[in-house]
Design an enzyme around this catalytic site. Structure first.
Site, PDB file in Angstrom:
ATOM      1  N   CYS A  30       1.230  -1.405  -0.042  1.00  0.00           N
ATOM      2  CA  CYS A  30       0.074   0.517  -0.488  1.00  0.00           C
ATOM      3  C   CYS A  30       0.869   1.667   0.297  1.00  0.00           C
ATOM      4  O   CYS A  30       2.180   1.476  -0.102  1.00  0.00           O
ATOM      5  CB  CYS A  30      -0.304  -0.083   1.241  1.00  0.00           C
ATOM      6  SG  CYS A  30      -1.654  -2.067   1.015  1.00  0.00           S
TER       7      CYS A  30
ATOM      8  N   ARG B 150       1.838   1.864  -5.977  1.00  0.00           N
ATOM      9  CA  ARG B 150       1.940   0.121  -5.064  1.00  0.00           C
ATOM     10  C   ARG B 150       0.373   0.011  -4.568  1.00  0.00           C
ATOM     11  O   ARG B 150       0.511  -1.110  -4.051  1.00  0.00           O
ATOM     12  CB  ARG B 150       2.255   1.747  -3.475  1.00  0.00           C
ATOM     13  CG  ARG B 150       3.488   2.101  -4.201  1.00  0.00           C
ATOM     14  CD  ARG B 150       4.276   3.010  -2.417  1.00  0.00           C
ATOM     15  NE  ARG B 150       4.231   1.356  -1.370  1.00  0.00           N
ATOM     16  CZ  ARG B 150       5.225   1.744  -1.402  1.00  0.00           C
ATOM     17  NH1 ARG B 150       6.470   2.050  -2.007  1.00  0.00           N
ATOM     18  NH2 ARG B 150       5.759   0.896  -0.148  1.00  0.00           N
TER      19      ARG B 150
ATOM     20  N   TRP C  96      -3.469  -1.457  -1.090  1.00  0.00           N
ATOM     21  CA  TRP C  96      -3.625  -2.887  -2.003  1.00  0.00           C
ATOM     22  C   TRP C  96      -4.122  -4.294  -0.679  1.00  0.00           C
ATOM     23  O   TRP C  96      -3.307  -4.573  -0.275  1.00  0.00           O
ATOM     24  CB  TRP C  96      -2.225  -3.579  -2.941  1.00  0.00           C
ATOM     25  CG  TRP C  96      -2.169  -4.716  -3.513  1.00  0.00           C
ATOM     26  CD1 TRP C  96      -2.329  -5.032  -4.797  1.00  0.00           C
ATOM     27  CD2 TRP C  96      -2.147  -6.477  -3.272  1.00  0.00           C
ATOM     28  NE1 TRP C  96      -2.641  -6.416  -5.782  1.00  0.00           N
ATOM     29  CE2 TRP C  96      -1.998  -6.750  -4.458  1.00  0.00           C
ATOM     30  CE3 TRP C  96      -0.648  -6.679  -2.160  1.00  0.00           C
ATOM     31  CZ2 TRP C  96      -1.335  -8.102  -4.149  1.00  0.00           C
ATOM     32  CZ3 TRP C  96      -0.801  -7.800  -1.700  1.00  0.00           C
ATOM     33  CH2 TRP C  96      -0.944  -8.816  -3.271  1.00  0.00           C
TER      34      TRP C  96
ATOM     35  N   ASN D 217       0.753   0.168   6.172  1.00  0.00           N
ATOM     36  CA  ASN D 217       1.297  -0.889   4.786  1.00  0.00           C
ATOM     37  C   ASN D 217       1.985  -1.917   5.688  1.00  0.00           C
ATOM     38  O   ASN D 217       2.920  -1.974   6.061  1.00  0.00           O
ATOM     39  CB  ASN D 217       1.552   0.148   4.624  1.00  0.00           C
ATOM     40  CG  ASN D 217       2.829  -0.783   3.304  1.00  0.00           C
ATOM     41  OD1 ASN D 217       1.734  -1.791   2.791  1.00  0.00           O
ATOM     42  ND2 ASN D 217       3.380  -0.793   2.997  1.00  0.00           N
ATOM     43  N   GLY D 218       1.130  -3.172   5.190  1.00  0.00           N
ATOM     44  CA  GLY D 218       1.585  -4.571   5.854  1.00  0.00           C
ATOM     45  C   GLY D 218       0.700  -5.218   6.088  1.00  0.00           C
ATOM     46  O   GLY D 218      -0.724  -5.355   6.100  1.00  0.00           O
TER      47      GLY D 218
ATOM     48  N   GLU E 198      10.199 -13.277 -19.959  1.00  0.00           N
ATOM     49  CA  GLU E 198       9.928 -12.244 -19.647  1.00  0.00           C
ATOM     50  C   GLU E 198       8.741 -11.890 -19.934  1.00  0.00           C
ATOM     51  O   GLU E 198       8.216 -10.744 -19.820  1.00  0.00           O
ATOM     52  CB  GLU E 198      11.298 -11.290 -19.826  1.00  0.00           C
ATOM     53  CG  GLU E 198      10.799  -9.699 -19.282  1.00  0.00           C
ATOM     54  CD  GLU E 198      10.837 -10.221 -18.092  1.00  0.00           C
ATOM     55  OE1 GLU E 198       9.994 -10.322 -16.728  1.00  0.00           O
ATOM     56  OE2 GLU E 198       9.899  -7.747 -17.314  1.00  0.00           O
TER      57      GLU E 198
ATOM     58  N   LYS F 131       5.527 -10.249 -18.866  1.00  0.00           N
ATOM     59  CA  LYS F 131       5.022  -9.331 -19.949  1.00  0.00           C
ATOM     60  C   LYS F 131       3.326  -9.072 -20.029  1.00  0.00           C
ATOM     61  O   LYS F 131       2.595  -8.489 -20.289  1.00  0.00           O
ATOM     62  CB  LYS F 131       5.994  -8.352 -20.714  1.00  0.00           C
ATOM     63  CG  LYS F 131       7.353  -8.106 -20.001  1.00  0.00           C
ATOM     64  CD  LYS F 131       6.568  -6.166 -18.973  1.00  0.00           C
ATOM     65  CE  LYS F 131       7.149  -5.932 -17.481  1.00  0.00           C
ATOM     66  NZ  LYS F 131       7.530  -7.158 -17.156  1.00  0.00           N
TER      67      LYS F 131
ATOM     68  N   GLU G  12       1.233 -10.539 -17.456  1.00  0.00           N
ATOM     69  CA  GLU G  12       0.187  -9.006 -16.473  1.00  0.00           C
ATOM     70  C   GLU G  12      -0.318  -7.777 -16.417  1.00  0.00           C
ATOM     71  O   GLU G  12      -0.786  -6.740 -15.830  1.00  0.00           O
ATOM     72  CB  GLU G  12       1.651  -8.830 -15.557  1.00  0.00           C
ATOM     73  CG  GLU G  12       3.336  -8.101 -16.287  1.00  0.00           C
ATOM     74  CD  GLU G  12       4.145  -7.694 -14.954  1.00  0.00           C
ATOM     75  OE1 GLU G  12       3.766  -7.885 -14.280  1.00  0.00           O
ATOM     76  OE2 GLU G  12       5.175  -7.896 -16.192  1.00  0.00           O
TER      77      GLU G  12
ATOM     78  N   HIS H 154       8.771 -30.926 -25.605  1.00  0.00           N
ATOM     79  CA  HIS H 154       8.696 -32.376 -24.730  1.00  0.00           C
ATOM     80  C   HIS H 154       6.693 -31.877 -24.435  1.00  0.00           C
ATOM     81  O   HIS H 154       6.673 -32.148 -22.870  1.00  0.00           O
ATOM     82  CB  HIS H 154       9.349 -32.428 -24.220  1.00  0.00           C
ATOM     83  CG  HIS H 154      10.549 -32.271 -24.431  1.00  0.00           C
ATOM     84  ND1 HIS H 154      11.272 -33.690 -24.813  1.00  0.00           N
ATOM     85  CD2 HIS H 154      11.486 -31.680 -24.779  1.00  0.00           C
ATOM     86  CE1 HIS H 154      12.080 -33.445 -25.143  1.00  0.00           C
ATOM     87  NE2 HIS H 154      12.736 -32.382 -25.435  1.00  0.00           N
TER      88      HIS H 154
ATOM     89  N   LYS I  97       3.093  -2.692  -7.542  1.00  0.00           N
ATOM     90  CA  LYS I  97       4.501  -2.202  -8.055  1.00  0.00           C
ATOM     91  C   LYS I  97       5.401  -3.494  -7.335  1.00  0.00           C
ATOM     92  O   LYS I  97       6.818  -3.601  -7.657  1.00  0.00           O
ATOM     93  CB  LYS I  97       4.868  -0.746  -7.633  1.00  0.00           C
ATOM     94  CG  LYS I  97       6.340  -0.554  -7.873  1.00  0.00           C
ATOM     95  CD  LYS I  97       6.064  -1.157  -9.557  1.00  0.00           C
ATOM     96  CE  LYS I  97       7.509  -0.890 -10.667  1.00  0.00           C
ATOM     97  NZ  LYS I  97       7.935  -1.265 -11.478  1.00  0.00           N
TER      98      LYS I  97
HETATM   99  C1  AGP Z   1       7.039  -7.709 -13.214  1.00  0.00           C
HETATM  100  O1  AGP Z   1       6.967  -6.692 -14.503  1.00  0.00           O
HETATM  101  C2  AGP Z   1       6.626  -7.652 -12.020  1.00  0.00           C
HETATM  102  N1  AGP Z   1       6.127  -6.286 -11.464  1.00  0.00           N
HETATM  103  C3  AGP Z   1       6.983  -8.272 -11.108  1.00  0.00           C
HETATM  104  O2  AGP Z   1       7.244  -9.746 -11.665  1.00  0.00           O
HETATM  105  C4  AGP Z   1       8.621  -7.797 -10.169  1.00  0.00           C
HETATM  106  O3  AGP Z   1       9.534  -7.582 -10.966  1.00  0.00           O
HETATM  107  C5  AGP Z   1       8.735  -8.247  -8.844  1.00  0.00           C
HETATM  108  O4  AGP Z   1       7.689  -8.436  -8.247  1.00  0.00           O
HETATM  109  C6  AGP Z   1      10.183  -8.249  -8.882  1.00  0.00           C
HETATM  110  O5  AGP Z   1       9.709  -6.654  -7.457  1.00  0.00           O
HETATM  111  P1  AGP Z   1      11.691  -5.806  -7.523  1.00  0.00           P
HETATM  112  O6  AGP Z   1      11.731  -6.154  -8.616  1.00  0.00           O
HETATM  113  O7  AGP Z   1      10.659  -5.251  -6.851  1.00  0.00           O
HETATM  114  O8  AGP Z   1      11.904  -7.178  -6.221  1.00  0.00           O
END
Ligand code: AGP
Length: 611
Positions: free
Chosen positions: A2, A27, A74, A100-101, A484, A488, A491, A507, A606
């Site tokens: 958050c 966030r 969040w 936050n937590g 990756e 992308k 997500e 396979h 994030k």
């Molecule tokens: C990737 O696009 C995401 N935002 C997510 O997988 C991110 O890379 C992952 O949560 C790790 O975050 P960090 O690099 O802040 O540890």
């Protein structure tokens, strides 16, 4: 994760809090709220949904006052609803708190408080914390700091909090354990925030709180103490970046801005770190001398998500150039593994936010075992950056788009430098080291050439934006790029995608190939090019459409693939820096064409600071 913000000063708090929440929205964006103390009374507004919902409520019913706290959520405990939105108040309604937590023992605390007559209006752990502080308040003789201190001593879990009380106008209390919180120091005004982006428009002088620290904030002063009430001498730091770094500018989305920033990102990662005379890298932050670096007998990259994919490229780099046995591990798995680990093992955390709880836990477990821990981190002063034994800052600037882009390329750049450094202490010849460093310095201009493919990539995205699934395939250095690319697409466009080593297709996954399922092959002219070309044939033979990411000048690929995106030639080990950009842009354009919220995809945040 958050976002929290607090303001206390001489200006109306509403606008400052709202703008700060907009900067923190990446966030978490399930709900948002603020509470401002005005003439001894709380003005509390909170709404499910995005910040704009809250802004609309405030347009209808503005909140006056010069001292307030805000939160963007969040959801962890309780669905995103108005009632579950922060801030939460205590039983008296005179104390307001944002958090936050995760309070792990909130159920027991809630039962005890309910038995004492407390009633709750939400399903959140945060409301329980507000009631707990309120319950201690009277026993602490109406001393708000003491009440917070006593309550937090009962808490198991993580928190970054801001607290206000109507009895104490002009006072905000902040505290942290496991969730980031910093103080912003202005002129006749002070701030609390989860991260700098929320307040950098007002001040660049900050104090990063450490775990178990509490801050008492007024408009012209602040004191930091520990949970045990010991005084702390805070370190005031100057923030590296400026307000415009968190502005979208002319771009429609932060993610597109950050993709187009990547040439500058590589320059920032390289700055001051290339030693041409000795054809090696200069990474002083590792806090390791040559002998210690030479003695390293294993490297383990621990990370999550995109950062893990960067660690996978790092494994190839470290073994190929550095000649150091290397492995990567999902941080969430590593922390529970009981792998025997050699004496001179380096555990490297890769994390742009420096707050990812699984990566932090993996580091703490490694330290408990006595291993040296290092970090490749973007956010200065973040928890991981402060807990590792040394590391390398990415200097990529704030990344607002939830999907990683420029920070991924930054991590690859830094890993390349690290591999050259380790290699030049072992078997990497000066000539090869020099060639790789030259190629790294040429990357910004080569990235500009890939970005110039944007219109071509948009045209390809239009062809495939209705696909229900996609395959991403690559080998060796570009296998992580396949992963990756799949991440992308998943997500930000919510299209199912799978990344695989190209040869692995046979396979099982090749059963997915059909005329409606595009296969994205990453096949630069490298040592495994011919093998990947054979895999392309296998897909074409089954009428699967193929999008190829290939090296400029490769005419043969154009005869086989349905669509081609060209990237400049470079040495094999640096191809990922270039091949990742087309998969970023392909995912971006498909997401936009599908009407998705690219910067704030559903269900994501994030940085994941809950397990
Ligand atoms: C990737 O696009 C995401 N935002 C997510 O997988 C991110 O890379 C992952 O949560 C790790 O975050 P960090 O690099 O802040 O540890």
């Amino acid at each position: 994760m958050c976002g929290i913000i607090g303001y206390i000063g001489g200006k109306p708090a509403q606008g400052i809090l709202l703008e700060g929440l907009r900067r923190l929205e990446y966030r978490g964006y399930d709900s948002a709220g603020l509470c401002i103390l005005d003439k001894g009374r709380f003005q509390l507004r909170k709404k499910k949904g995005r910040i704009e919902e809250l802004a609309a409520a405030l347009r209808k019913e503005p909140a006056g006052g010069l001292c307030g706290i805000g939160h963007t959520r969040w959801a962890t405990h309780g669905a995103p609803t108005d009632a579950n939105a922060h801030p939460h108040t205590d039983q008296s309604g005179k104390l307001s708190l944002v958090h936050n937590g995760v309070i792990e023992n909130y159920t027991q605390l809630k039962e005890r408080l309910a038995a004492a007559g407390h009633t709750f209006t939400s399903q959140t752990d945060t409301e329980v914390l507000a009631h707990l502080v309120g319950a201690h308040y009277e026993q602490a003789g109406n001393d708000l700091v003491e009440a917070v201190r006593r309550a937090l001593k009962e808490v198991i879990g993580t928190y970054g909090i801001a607290v206000m009380h109507t009895d104490h106008p002009g006072l905000i209390i902040g505290a942290r354990r496991g969730s980031p919180l910093l103080v912003g120091l202005g002129r006749d005004e002070n701030f609390l925030a989860s991260d700098v982006s929320a307040i950098v428009a007002h001040t660049r002088r900050v104090v990063y709180l450490n775990d178990f620290e509490i801050v008492t904030l007024t408009r012209d002063d602040f004191q930091v103490t520990t949970l045990e009430a010991a005084a702390v001498s805070p370190q005031i730091k100057e923030v590296e970046f400026k307000a415009e770094d968190v502005e979208r500018g002319a771009f429609p989305h932060f993610m597109l801005k950050e993709i187009f920033e990547q040439p500058r990102t590589v320059e920032n990662a390289l700055r001051g770190r290339i030693n041409h005379d000795e054809a090696t890298a200069r990474l002083g932050g590792l806090n390791l001398n040559a002998g210690e670096l030479r003695a390293v007998d294993r490297i383990i990259f621990v990370a999550c998500g995109s950062a893990l994919h960067a660690g996978m490229v790092g494994e190839y780099l470290m073994e190929d150039l550095g000649r150091v046995p290397t492995e990567w591990e999902y941080a969430s798995e590593f922390r529970y593994r009981n792998a025997p680990v050699e004496k001179h093992t380096l555990v490297f955390a890769v994390s742009q936010s420096g707050e990812t709880i699984d990566t932090l836990a993996a580091i703490r477990e490694s330290k408990r075992r006595g291993h040296r821990t290092l970090g490749i981190v973007n956010v200065v002063g973040s928890t991981i950056a402060r807990e590792v034994d040394g590391g390398i800052y990415m200097h990529a600037g704030p990344e607002i788009g939830v999907a990683a882009s420029k920070t991924f390329v930054s991590q690859l750049t830094i890993m390349s430098l690290l591999a050259v450094l380790m290699g030049r202490m072992r078997h990497l010849a000066a000539t090869r080291g020099a060639e790789i460093l030259r190629e790294l310095e040429a990357m910004p201009s080569k990235l500009e050439r890939v970005l110039a493919e944007n219109d071509n990539i948009l045209a390809i995205a239009k062809k495939y934006c209705d696909a229900r699934s996609a395959l991403f395939l690559g080998r060796q250095y570009n296998y992580p790029i396949a992963l990756e690319g799949a991440l992308k697409l998943k997500e930000i466009s919510y299209v199912h995608a799978e990344g695989y080593p190209a040869a692995e297709m046979k396979h099982g996954p090749i059963a997915l190939v059909d005329p409606k399922t595009p296969s994205v092959f990453i096949c630069p002219k490298d040592g495994v090019y011919d093998k990947v070309m054979a895999n392309i044939e296998e897909v074409k033979a089954r009428k699967g459409p193929v999008i190829a990411i290939a090296t400029e000048g490769d005419a043969e690929i154009a005869r086989k693939a349905d669509d081609v995106i060209y990237v400049p030639d470079t040495v094999d080990c640096l191809t990922p820096l270039l091949t990742v950009v087309p998969v970023q842009l392909l995912a971006y354009h498909i997401a936009v064409l599908r009407g998705c919220d690219v910067d704030k995809p559903r269900n994501l945040a994030k940085s994941v600071t809950v397990e």
